[in-house]
Write a protein that holds these residues in place. Structure first.
Motif, PDB file in Angstrom:
ATOM      1  N   ILE A 198       0.838  -1.199   0.000  1.00 24.63           N
ATOM      2  CA  ILE A 198       0.000   0.000   0.000  1.00 24.63           C
ATOM      3  C   ILE A 198       0.877   1.254   0.000  1.00 24.63           C
ATOM      4  O   ILE A 198       0.539   2.269  -0.613  1.00 24.63           O
ATOM      5  CB  ILE A 198      -0.949  -0.022   1.209  1.00 24.63           C
ATOM      6  N   ALA A 199       2.024   1.199   0.696  1.00 25.89           N
ATOM      7  CA  ALA A 199       2.943   2.339   0.688  1.00 25.89           C
ATOM      8  C   ALA A 199       3.475   2.599  -0.716  1.00 25.89           C
ATOM      9  O   ALA A 199       3.650   3.756  -1.122  1.00 25.89           O
ATOM     10  CB  ALA A 199       4.096   2.085   1.658  1.00 25.89           C
ATOM     11  N   TRP A 200       3.741   1.545  -1.471  1.00 24.77           N
ATOM     12  CA  TRP A 200       4.196   1.737  -2.847  1.00 24.77           C
ATOM     13  C   TRP A 200       3.076   2.261  -3.736  1.00 24.77           C
ATOM     14  O   TRP A 200       3.317   3.108  -4.608  1.00 24.77           O
ATOM     15  CB  TRP A 200       4.718   0.404  -3.392  1.00 24.77           C
ATOM     16  N   VAL A 201       1.844   1.789  -3.523  1.00 28.25           N
ATOM     17  CA  VAL A 201       0.715   2.251  -4.340  1.00 28.25           C
ATOM     18  C   VAL A 201       0.423   3.727  -4.079  1.00 28.25           C
ATOM     19  O   VAL A 201       0.166   4.500  -5.014  1.00 28.25           O
ATOM     20  CB  VAL A 201      -0.527   1.378  -4.048  1.00 28.25           C
ATOM     21  N   ALA A 202       0.476   4.143  -2.805  1.00 26.92           N
ATOM     22  CA  ALA A 202       0.137   5.526  -2.429  1.00 26.92           C
ATOM     23  C   ALA A 202       1.359   6.420  -2.362  1.00 26.92           C
ATOM     24  O   ALA A 202       1.331   7.456  -1.700  1.00 26.92           O
ATOM     25  CB  ALA A 202      -0.579   5.522  -1.080  1.00 26.92           C
ATOM     26  N   ARG A 203       2.436   6.058  -3.048  1.00 31.86           N
ATOM     27  CA  ARG A 203       3.663   6.848  -2.950  1.00 31.86           C
ATOM     28  C   ARG A 203       3.502   8.244  -3.565  1.00 31.86           C
ATOM     29  O   ARG A 203       4.117   9.208  -3.099  1.00 31.86           O
ATOM     30  CB  ARG A 203       4.810   6.111  -3.630  1.00 31.86           C
ATOM     31  N   GLY A 204       2.649   8.354  -4.599  1.00 30.74           N
ATOM     32  CA  GLY A 204       2.469   9.652  -5.244  1.00 30.74           C
ATOM     33  C   GLY A 204       1.821  10.675  -4.326  1.00 30.74           C
ATOM     34  O   GLY A 204       2.316  11.805  -4.156  1.00 30.74           O
ATOM     35  N   VAL A 205       0.706  10.309  -3.691  1.00 32.41           N
ATOM     36  CA  VAL A 205       0.018  11.243  -2.803  1.00 32.41           C
ATOM     37  C   VAL A 205       0.802  11.446  -1.511  1.00 32.41           C
ATOM     38  O   VAL A 205       0.763  12.521  -0.904  1.00 32.41           O
ATOM     39  CB  VAL A 205      -1.408  10.739  -2.519  1.00 32.41           C
ATOM     40  N   ALA A 206       1.542  10.403  -1.064  1.00 27.36           N
ATOM     41  CA  ALA A 206       2.342  10.566   0.157  1.00 27.36           C
ATOM     42  C   ALA A 206       3.484  11.548  -0.068  1.00 27.36           C
ATOM     43  O   ALA A 206       3.775  12.390   0.792  1.00 27.36           O
ATOM     44  CB  ALA A 206       2.883   9.208   0.610  1.00 27.36           C
TER      45      ALA A 206
ATOM     46  N   THR B  52      -4.940   7.108  -9.252  1.00 30.01           N
ATOM     47  CA  THR B  52      -4.234   7.499 -10.466  1.00 30.01           C
ATOM     48  C   THR B  52      -4.417   8.993 -10.741  1.00 30.01           C
ATOM     49  O   THR B  52      -5.543   9.497 -10.805  1.00 30.01           O
ATOM     50  CB  THR B  52      -4.749   6.680 -11.660  1.00 30.01           C
ATOM     51  N   ASN B  53      -3.300   9.717 -10.867  1.00 34.92           N
ATOM     52  CA  ASN B  53      -3.278  11.145 -11.206  1.00 34.92           C
ATOM     53  C   ASN B  53      -3.977  12.003 -10.159  1.00 34.92           C
ATOM     54  O   ASN B  53      -4.410  13.125 -10.444  1.00 34.92           O
ATOM     55  CB  ASN B  53      -3.917  11.377 -12.580  1.00 34.92           C
ATOM     56  N   ALA B  54      -4.118  11.496  -8.925  1.00 36.38           N
ATOM     57  CA  ALA B  54      -4.802  12.273  -7.891  1.00 36.38           C
ATOM     58  C   ALA B  54      -4.000  13.494  -7.484  1.00 36.38           C
ATOM     59  O   ALA B  54      -4.560  14.583  -7.276  1.00 36.38           O
ATOM     60  CB  ALA B  54      -5.060  11.380  -6.668  1.00 36.38           C
ATOM     61  N   GLU B  55      -2.664  13.359  -7.389  1.00 33.62           N
ATOM     62  CA  GLU B  55      -1.847  14.495  -6.957  1.00 33.62           C
ATOM     63  C   GLU B  55      -1.805  15.605  -7.987  1.00 33.62           C
ATOM     64  O   GLU B  55      -1.489  16.762  -7.653  1.00 33.62           O
ATOM     65  CB  GLU B  55      -0.424  14.022  -6.646  1.00 33.62           C
ATOM     66  N   ASN B  56      -2.147  15.298  -9.248  1.00 34.39           N
ATOM     67  CA  ASN B  56      -2.183  16.343 -10.278  1.00 34.39           C
ATOM     68  C   ASN B  56      -3.548  17.017 -10.358  1.00 34.39           C
ATOM     69  O   ASN B  56      -3.637  18.186 -10.725  1.00 34.39           O
ATOM     70  CB  ASN B  56      -1.822  15.746 -11.639  1.00 34.39           C
TER      71      ASN B  56
ATOM     72  N   THR C  18      -2.712  13.923   3.507  1.00 38.07           N
ATOM     73  CA  THR C  18      -3.045  13.273   4.768  1.00 38.07           C
ATOM     74  C   THR C  18      -4.111  12.215   4.538  1.00 38.07           C
ATOM     75  O   THR C  18      -4.666  12.083   3.442  1.00 38.07           O
ATOM     76  CB  THR C  18      -3.534  14.299   5.789  1.00 38.07           C
ATOM     77  N   MET C  19      -4.399  11.473   5.609  1.00 38.26           N
ATOM     78  CA  MET C  19      -5.410  10.425   5.500  1.00 38.26           C
ATOM     79  C   MET C  19      -6.775  11.015   5.178  1.00 38.26           C
ATOM     80  O   MET C  19      -7.539  10.478   4.368  1.00 38.26           O
ATOM     81  CB  MET C  19      -5.448   9.655   6.829  1.00 38.26           C
ATOM     82  N   THR C  20      -7.115  12.142   5.766  1.00 38.21           N
ATOM     83  CA  THR C  20      -8.412  12.782   5.515  1.00 38.21           C
ATOM     84  C   THR C  20      -8.527  13.237   4.073  1.00 38.21           C
ATOM     85  O   THR C  20      -9.595  13.118   3.449  1.00 38.21           O
ATOM     86  CB  THR C  20      -8.605  13.964   6.460  1.00 38.21           C
ATOM     87  N   GLU C  21      -7.451  13.765   3.503  1.00 34.49           N
ATOM     88  CA  GLU C  21      -7.487  14.213   2.109  1.00 34.49           C
ATOM     89  C   GLU C  21      -7.633  13.036   1.158  1.00 34.49           C
ATOM     90  O   GLU C  21      -8.310  13.148   0.127  1.00 34.49           O
ATOM     91  CB  GLU C  21      -6.216  15.004   1.809  1.00 34.49           C
ATOM     92  N   VAL C  22      -7.033  11.910   1.488  1.00 34.72           N
ATOM     93  CA  VAL C  22      -7.219  10.718   0.651  1.00 34.72           C
ATOM     94  C   VAL C  22      -8.663  10.248   0.713  1.00 34.72           C
ATOM     95  O   VAL C  22      -9.251   9.856  -0.317  1.00 34.72           O
ATOM     96  CB  VAL C  22      -6.245   9.606   1.095  1.00 34.72           C
TER      97      VAL C  22
END
Length: 508
Positions: free
Chosen positions: A303-311, A345-349, A316-320
């Protein structure tokens, strides 16, 4: 006067005469080709223990008979201390089956260097293959198993006599039966060398550091010397109290006097730990696994590798949670990590600013509040339905059907008998005559059958309102005459089970 001949050590085999008859002789070369590096083809003998084998290793290192660069253009130039250190690790193994990774950890060498030195030990006749390791792609690598060997040149140089005690045994099982007088002194010297351990040489940086310490006058205390001060910065046995400066008491009381030795800043106790990029990824992954039900049981590193972009973007957890609310809720999840990778996918953009992320969080919290109020209303309505007076069905269609049924029941004259159909666990059982009860006899068979079929279909969907309404308004007996005892009993059972937290129906 007795004439005693001086011992002449025989360190190497006798020189080989030249082919042309000259007086110049060439020392023999110690080299074992690849075809003779197996236990079945070797000319040496098996060492019974690691101690005697290390004597042969030190002899090869000091004789100079084996030079690796005579047979290859790369790798180590000589059989030196590094090869002896590798041999020391092999001497402690039983059976001698070392892995390359094991020798790398023990010696601090690279994989290529370990392979070079193992090859040198085989070429010098000190190792022989018992089983050669495998390196097959897609399968687990198997380590080679060696036999620790003593070359024939070692026995000849020291005058060691060997004998084959069993004629049917192979030649490498020869045992030592004696040694020449000329080789005893050299054998004792090799024994002392085998008892010592060859250490890893010190790095140049540590040597320069020690040299600078000597220039500054710092001397390390040695066993047997007197310690003149608690810090051990000198070797003199005299007292140094005359040269010690003590600050006045007024400065000590006020704290003005400072220690000449600077102290390292201590870490603040109980302070927050500052995480790096990888730490933030794992922290967010642990929170996601704990908060999201469909991620329970997933691997935190994955999960850490999957969520590496937003991390990495500082989410934060609330923003996710706010972003997942915008993407839509899920009802059935087969692989949580894969679904999370698709949703992020592409959430941080898309939500690239804190303001956008705050707006998404507000929408998610508003939806959570609406869902909470809706659940409160449902629980309140259910409580009022079963605890207070009956309020009737909420569906307009059900209200019309119930009103029509009640109208027909009220208009039916009393005292008549008619054919009456009852339901028994899904089967329709007709009786010729049924007991006449006021309020039901006026309905014909088609109307009773249509009413029961409708109630049965609604009961299969989890809707018990027609039966419960009839029981509450007309009574249990009249409802059983209208819908049948089995259907009424089943409906009341489902209505009672709906109020229990141990029973769920209507969804899968």
């Amino acid at each position: 006067m007795s004439a005693v001949a001086a011992p002449v050590p025989a360190l190497i085999p006798a020189p080989r005469p030249s082919a042309d008859g000259d007086s110049v002789s060439v020392l023999p070369d110690l080299f074992v080709p690849a075809a003779c590096q197996w236990l079945s083809t070797t000319s040496g003998r098996v060492a019974l223990e690691g101690y005697s084998w290390m004597q042969a290793v030190h002899w090869v290192a000091g004789s100079g008979l084996y030079m690796p660069r005579r047979h290859r253009s790369h790798g180590p130039r000589t059989f030196g201390p590094t090869t002896v250190r590798v041999a020391q690790e092999l001497a402690q193994l039983s059976p001698c089956r070392p892995g390359i990774g094991y020798l790398v950890r023990r010696t601090g060498l690279s994989e290529r260097s370990v392979e070079y030195h193992l090859g040198m030990l085989r070429e010098a006749g000190l190792l022989a293959y018992i089983v050669k390791g495998t390196r097959v792609r897609g399968e687990r690598a198997q380590a080679s198993e060696f036999a620790r060997m003593i070359p024939v040149e070692y026995d000849v140089a020291l005058g060691i006599r060997t004998v084959l005690r069993d004629d049917t045994a192979p030649a490498y099982t020869r045992a030592v039966c004696g040694i020449a007088e000329t080789g005893r002194e050299r054998m004792a010297e090799l024994a002392r060398m085998a008892a010592r351990k060859v250490r890893r040489p010190r790095s140049k940086a540590s040597s320069r550091t020690s040299a600078r310490g000597v220039e500054k006058g710092v001397v390390t205390a040695v066993l047997g010397e007197a310690r003149c001060t608690p810090m051990q910065v000198g070797t003199s046995t005299g007292s140094s109290a005359g040269g010690t400066y003590s600050p006045p008491e007024d400065k000590l009381a006020s704290g003005a006097a400072k220690s000449p030795t600077p102290k390292k800043p201590t870490k603040r106790a109980g302070g927050p730990r500052r995480l790096n990029k990888v730490g933030r990824r794992f922290q967010l992954a642990r929170e996601l696994v704990q908060e999201l039900d469909w991620l329970r049981g997933c691997s935190v590193p994955r999960i850490a590798w999957v969520a590496r972009g937003v991390a990495d973007a500082g989410w934060t957890m609330t923003e996710v949670r706010g972003w997942l609310h915008l993407r839509g809720e899920v009802l059935r999840v087969r692989r949580g990590s894969g679904l999370l990778a698709v949703l992020l996918t592409n959430a941080e953009n898309v939500l690239d600013t804190p303001a956008k992320r705050t707006e998404a969080v507000d929408q998610w919290r508003g939806a959570q509040e609406s869902a909470r109020r809706h659940r409160i209303e449902q629980v309140r309505a259910r409580t009022e339905r079963y605890d207070n007076d009956w309020t009737g069905p909420t569906s307009h269609r059900v209200q019309q059907e119930v009103a029509a049924a009640f109208t027909k029941v009220r208009e039916t004259p009393n005292g008549d008998r008619a054919a009456f159909a009852t339901y028994d666990e899904g089967r329709v059982i007709y009786s010729e005559t049924t007991p006449t009860t006021s309020g039901v006899e006026g309905l014909n068979d088609d109307e009773i059958s249509a009413t029961r079929n409708d109630a049965r279909q609604r009961l299969m969907m989890g809707d018990t309102s027609p039966i419960t309404v009839a029981v509450d308004t007309l009574g249990r007996e009249t409802a059983e005459q209208l819908y049948g005892p089995a259907l009424v009993r089943r409906g009341l059972q489902l209505a009672h089970g709906a109020r229990s937290s141990l029973m769920t129906y209507g969804s899968r």
